[in-house]
Design a protein around this motif. Sequence first.
Motif, PDB file in Angstrom:
ATOM      1  N   HIS A 363      15.875  34.817  12.832  1.00 40.84           N
ATOM      2  CA  HIS A 363      16.787  34.422  11.751  1.00 40.84           C
ATOM      3  C   HIS A 363      18.254  34.619  12.095  1.00 40.84           C
ATOM      4  CE1 HIS A 363      13.068  33.910   9.655  1.00 40.84           C
ATOM      5  NE2 HIS A 363      13.748  32.996   9.011  1.00 40.84           N
ATOM      6  N   ILE A 366      19.277  31.510  13.713  1.00 41.83           N
ATOM      7  CA  ILE A 366      19.382  30.393  12.770  1.00 41.83           C
ATOM      8  C   ILE A 366      20.713  30.464  12.011  1.00 41.83           C
ATOM      9  CG2 ILE A 366      18.398  29.475  10.620  1.00 41.83           C
ATOM     10  CD1 ILE A 366      15.620  30.059  11.864  1.00 41.83           C
ATOM     11  N   LEU A 468      17.017  22.982   2.468  1.00 42.60           N
ATOM     12  CA  LEU A 468      16.477  24.341   2.471  1.00 42.60           C
ATOM     13  C   LEU A 468      17.614  25.311   2.211  1.00 42.60           C
ATOM     14  CD1 LEU A 468      14.495  26.697   3.137  1.00 42.60           C
ATOM     15  CD2 LEU A 468      15.021  26.327   5.545  1.00 42.60           C
ATOM     16  N   LYS A 514      12.032  39.243   8.340  1.00 42.89           N
ATOM     17  CA  LYS A 514      13.113  39.319   7.354  1.00 42.89           C
ATOM     18  C   LYS A 514      12.869  40.488   6.411  1.00 42.89           C
ATOM     19  CE  LYS A 514      12.549  34.908   6.527  1.00 42.89           C
ATOM     20  NZ  LYS A 514      12.643  33.513   6.082  1.00 42.89           N
ATOM     21  N   GLU A 604       3.715  25.449   6.708  1.00 45.18           N
ATOM     22  CA  GLU A 604       4.152  26.333   7.793  1.00 45.18           C
ATOM     23  C   GLU A 604       2.966  26.978   8.502  1.00 45.18           C
ATOM     24  OE1 GLU A 604       8.106  28.273   6.922  1.00 45.18           O
ATOM     25  OE2 GLU A 604       6.998  28.779   5.122  1.00 45.18           O
ATOM     26  N   SER A 626       8.838  23.769  10.521  1.00 47.87           N
ATOM     27  CA  SER A 626       8.273  23.650  11.870  1.00 47.87           C
ATOM     28  C   SER A 626       8.458  24.927  12.695  1.00 47.87           C
ATOM     29  CB  SER A 626       8.882  22.460  12.599  1.00 47.87           C
ATOM     30  OG  SER A 626      10.273  22.585  12.625  1.00 47.87           O
ATOM     31  N   ASP A 628       7.876  28.094  11.748  1.00 40.43           N
ATOM     32  CA  ASP A 628       6.668  28.905  11.585  1.00 40.43           C
ATOM     33  C   ASP A 628       5.425  28.131  11.993  1.00 40.43           C
ATOM     34  OD1 ASP A 628       7.350  31.518  10.778  1.00 40.43           O
ATOM     35  OD2 ASP A 628       8.092  30.697   8.887  1.00 40.43           O
ATOM     36  N   GLY A 676      12.573  22.652   9.575  1.00 41.17           N
ATOM     37  CA  GLY A 676      12.622  23.596  10.698  1.00 41.17           C
ATOM     38  C   GLY A 676      13.652  23.111  11.708  1.00 41.17           C
TER      39      GLY A 676
HETATM   40  C1  PEP Z   1      10.438  27.277   9.168  1.00 38.84           C
HETATM   41  O1  PEP Z   1       9.595  28.158   9.309  1.00 38.84           O
HETATM   42  O2  PEP Z   1      10.485  26.246   9.855  1.00 38.84           O
HETATM   43  C2  PEP Z   1      11.489  27.418   8.150  1.00 38.84           C
HETATM   44  C3  PEP Z   1      12.296  26.439   7.872  1.00 38.84           C
HETATM   45  O3  PEP Z   1      11.587  28.641   7.550  1.00 38.84           O
HETATM   46  P1  PEP Z   1      12.226  29.936   8.242  1.00 38.84           P
HETATM   47  O4  PEP Z   1      12.813  29.539   9.547  1.00 38.84           O
HETATM   48  O5  PEP Z   1      13.247  30.458   7.284  1.00 38.84           O
HETATM   49  O6  PEP Z   1      11.040  30.835   8.365  1.00 38.84           O
END
Ligand code: PEP
Length: 760
Positions: A363, A366, A468, A514, A604, A626, A628, A676
């Motif tokens: 995360h 991201i 998202l 998280k 997911e 995508s 997860d 994702g």
């Molecule tokens: C994912 O899993 O692709 C997603 C968008 O959620 P996160 O990255 O927050 O787990």
Amino acid sequence: MLETLRRIVQEVNLAEDLSSALSVMVLRIKESMGTEVCSIYLLEPKSNQYYLMATQGLNQSAVGETRMGYSEGLVGHVGQREEPINLDDAASHPKFLYLEETGEERFSAFLGVPIIHHRKTLGVLVVQQRDRRRFDQNEEAFLVTMSAQLAALVAHAEATGTIDGNLFEGVESESARFDGISGATGIGIGKAYVVYPPTDLKSVPDRAITDIKKELRTLNGAIKSVRLDMARLKVKAKVQLPKEEQGLFEVYERMLDDNALAGEVREKVSEGNWAQGALRDVVQTHIRAFEAMDDPYLRARASDVKDLGLRVLSFLQEAKSSINKIPPNAIVVGEDITPTVFVDMDRENIAGIVSSHGSSNSHMSIVARSLGIPTVVGVAEFPLSRMEGRDLVVDGYRGEVIVSPSDAICKHYKSVMEDERELSKELDEVAELPSETPDGHCMTLHVNTGLMADVTLSLERGAEGVGLYRTEIPFMVRDRFPSEMEQMEIYRQQLEAFHPKPVTMRTLDVGGDKALPYFPITEENPFLGWRGIRVTLDHPEIFLQQVRAMLWSSESLDNLKIMLPMISSITEVEDAMHLIHRAFLEVLEEGAHIEMPQIGVMIEVPAAVYQVREFCQQVDFISVGSNDLTQYLLAVDRNNRRVANLYQSYHPSVLRALQEIVTQAKAADTPVSICGEMAGDPRSALLLMAMGYDTLSMSASSLLRVKWVLRKISYSRSKEMLDEIWQMDNAAVILSHLDYVLEKEGLGGFIRPMHGSVHS
Ligand code: PEP
Ligand code: MG
């Protein structure tokens, strides 16, 4: 054998530097195996030559002098074969190389074992004997085990040694490169600023000081506070602890005396290191010394020293917070940097991020991506404690960090940064244009958000909505659950900023990697544990409060959509829908004027792939996570750098699952998007469009690049590309095919900097 091993390893750990560690090792191995020679050869990467670094039994004068080419001699042969070689008569082997200076010709028996770390040969460990005999299986096993221990030591020393420039005699040190994984693309140039968690002694960095007197005063203050603390605890202990345990406090007090630990720390401060760094050095030396002792009672004293060290550290840290105002152009460096860093620090001053942990889909990466901060994660062996204030280049394209770059390297990277600026000017041209292919196929491009900082960038780049909104991010940066009112305000800001464009809010997705500081979840296997919807269904009070805040915040705006993470069964959808309807009725009764928002399910988990049809009967839209989905389909932890090369979004099975989802959703006439990281890579974006996805949601920093490429490649061409890749059976081939196609279309510049990312 285990006991011998333990003793050797501990003794080696006590050594001050690599050269003494290697000398201890060859001596102890020679003694315990009863051989006549033990030597260590290390491969110097620049010249690709083996250097004799330590020996017992060969001429000492050869140490540092004897060198041989990568494929030369038996040593080179062991390194090349990457397996032990056991010979009763070394001289008769065709690869035997006679080196006069070593006096080696006297020895017949030879056993050489490669020293390998993360698939890379670092050197060769050799034992030799006069007699003609083969070493037996136990001896071979012992040497292999020693070599595995040695590998980590050498890798670490090489990492720090290249920085200090004194590992290989005569090899000039210049810039040192460290491999990691790209977390966010871009180039960052600046000075390292080390952050570390409070009360973690081992990651405290060295920091040079100028005012030694002031630092000594700080140290004295901390020691005095610990003494007072001890005195208080001693009184308490008199009542609560048995007599023999009470003696501990006297031991602690003595350790704080000037002729013990405290004195040593003071000495190091006087040499110019700050008190925290000096304390780390002294405490760690003592811990290692205790741990190496035979007597179990004395061995256990290591934890007392550690405890005392942590106490002093916590008082020192009270005096100086590690996360304070960072200077401009800082490269934030740490062992495990979390997204909270962006909240604690002035974003404007962060030129880049380097983290020893993490991977491209953790995360922190991201969030860094969405803020456009060049980031490299998963940098093994990064010598954090030696980094403070060093010049660094963060190459977020290749996933590399360069320490103390030469002028030529800096010049090169500055020109890459200039090219980037040019490219982004070009990209700005498409911000206001529709995302439509040359043959008229329209795609909706949404953004992923979490921090308020994402909003401005997203709007500037012409996002058509939020696909998202990661609601857990505002939860993560607080020290308690935000109240319904606080949540409402946060959500309202998002909805207003994008109005009338839609904002898809995901319900709290905690667990996995998280964590909320005030709601700890400790599990053996967190990604397969209590995360996402599983947590919130078990805590309906948290879920209801969040949904109510979302609903209230949408009053008179009506651009809210709600999405459920980590769904793996229809009952979870039903239970969540039930709670959402309940919250909706409650807020209506309380006087809100709102429409029922659209509800969606995230796909997911592999189980969800095969129930899309059923989900579509319950909800209004489907969105694929995508990141997860890839992790669960491939059984590859998205945060684990050891398996980062196996995390392949272009794996044929991942692509087939994505096709299956969209086919099922289309058959049920349900809109389907993907949020994702795959949505933000122009190469996968083309494939997703061809599969039938109508909406792609990505970080704002990827949006214009994806739009540019979609505007250049026709929908029909993307369909052909998809047909072509269905014939291919592995991720690497698929990816190079896509690169080739885009290069041929003249779009190489848009994807070239992405090479090297683990998405591949
Ligand atoms: C994912 O899993 O692709 C997603 C968008 O959620 P996160 O990255 O927050 O787990
Ligand atoms: Mg997810």
